[in-house]
Write a protein that holds these residues in place. Structure first.
Motif, short mmCIF file in Angstrom:
data_model
loop_
_atom_site.label_atom_id
_atom_site.label_comp_id
_atom_site.label_asym_id
_atom_site.label_seq_id
_atom_site.Cartn_x
_atom_site.Cartn_y
_atom_site.Cartn_z
N UNK A 227 0.85 -1.19 0.00
CA UNK A 227 0.00 0.00 0.00
C UNK A 227 0.88 1.24 0.00
N UNK A 228 0.31 2.36 -0.38
CA UNK A 228 1.00 3.65 -0.40
C UNK A 228 0.57 4.41 0.84
N UNK A 229 1.50 5.06 1.51
CA UNK A 229 1.18 5.90 2.67
C UNK A 229 1.47 7.35 2.34
N UNK A 230 0.57 8.21 2.75
CA UNK A 230 0.73 9.63 2.49
C UNK A 230 0.21 10.47 3.64
N UNK A 231 0.76 11.67 3.77
CA UNK A 231 0.35 12.61 4.81
C UNK A 231 -0.29 13.82 4.14
N UNK A 232 -1.44 14.22 4.67
CA UNK A 232 -2.13 15.38 4.13
C UNK A 232 -2.33 16.41 5.24
N UNK A 233 -1.75 17.59 5.07
CA UNK A 233 -1.88 18.69 6.02
C UNK A 233 -3.27 19.29 5.87
N UNK A 234 -4.10 19.12 6.89
CA UNK A 234 -5.49 19.58 6.81
C UNK A 234 -5.62 21.09 6.76
N UNK A 235 -4.61 21.81 7.25
CA UNK A 235 -4.64 23.28 7.18
C UNK A 235 -4.37 23.75 5.76
#
Length: 151
Positions: A92-100
Motif C-alpha cells: 500500500x502507499x502511505x501519504x500525509x495530508x496537512x489539513x490546514x
C-alpha cells in the motif's frame, strides 16, 4: 499482461501511472516517466496537485494520515506513521495530508478530528481510525482493513 498480473502504481515524485508486474512489486521499480524510485519506504506528502492521482488512479490502497502542524498527537504519531510505511510498502502507499493547507480535501473526507487515518482504494473509503497509534498498531489496523476489503 492481465490486470491480475500487474498493478498500476502512481509515482510518488511525478504522479505518473506505471504498470508494474505484481510479482515484481517487492523489487521496487522506477517510474517510466521521471526515472525515480516507485517506493521510498516513507510517506509521501499529499497535496491538491497529487492527491487524486494516488487516491483514484493507483491499484494500491492509499493510507492517508490527516494531520496539522499545531496538533501535538499528530506530531507524536508522525515517526510511527513513517515507520509503518517501511513495513507496509509495497502493498500500500502511505501519504500525509496537512489539513490546514488542504482544507478542501479534508472537507471531502469529513475530517472532524486529527490525527485521522483513512484507507482509500480506487477513490472509495475502506476504513477510518482516529487518534495517535504506535507503528505496529498502524500496521495491524491497515493490514486488517485491506484483508477485509478483499472479502
Amino acid at each position: 499482461m492481465s490486470q491480475a498480473e500487474s498493478r498500476i502504481v502512481v509515482c510518488p515524485h511525478c504522479a505518473s501511472s506505471n504498470r508494474v508486474p505484481t510479482a515484481k512489486l517487492g523489487a521496487g521499480g522506477k517510474c517510466g516517466r521521471c526515472g525515480a524510485a516507485l517506493f521510498t519506504g516513507s510517506p509521501l506528502t499529499l497535496t491538491g496537485a497529487n492527491f487524486d492521482a494516488h487516491a483514484l488512479k493507483g491499484d494500491l490502497p492509499l493510507l492517508v494520515d490527516f494531520w496539522a502542524s499545531w496538533c501535538g498527537p499528530c506530531r507524536q504519531m508522525a515517526p510511527a506513521f513513517a515507520a509503518a510505511a517501511q513495513t507496509l510498502e509495497p502493498t500500500m502507499r502511505l501519504g500525509k495530508l496537512d489539513t490546514e493547507a488542504e482544507q478542501a480535501i479534508a472537507g471531502r473526507y469529513a475530517i472532524r478530528s486529527i490525527p485521522t487515518m483513512v484507507l482509500i482504494h480506487k477513490g472509495r473509503e475502506i476504513a477510518r481510525q482516529s487518534g495517535a497509534m504506535p507503528p505496529q498498531a498502524i500496521v495491524q489496523w491497515a493490514q486488517g482493513a485491506v484483508m477485509g476489503m478483499a472479502r
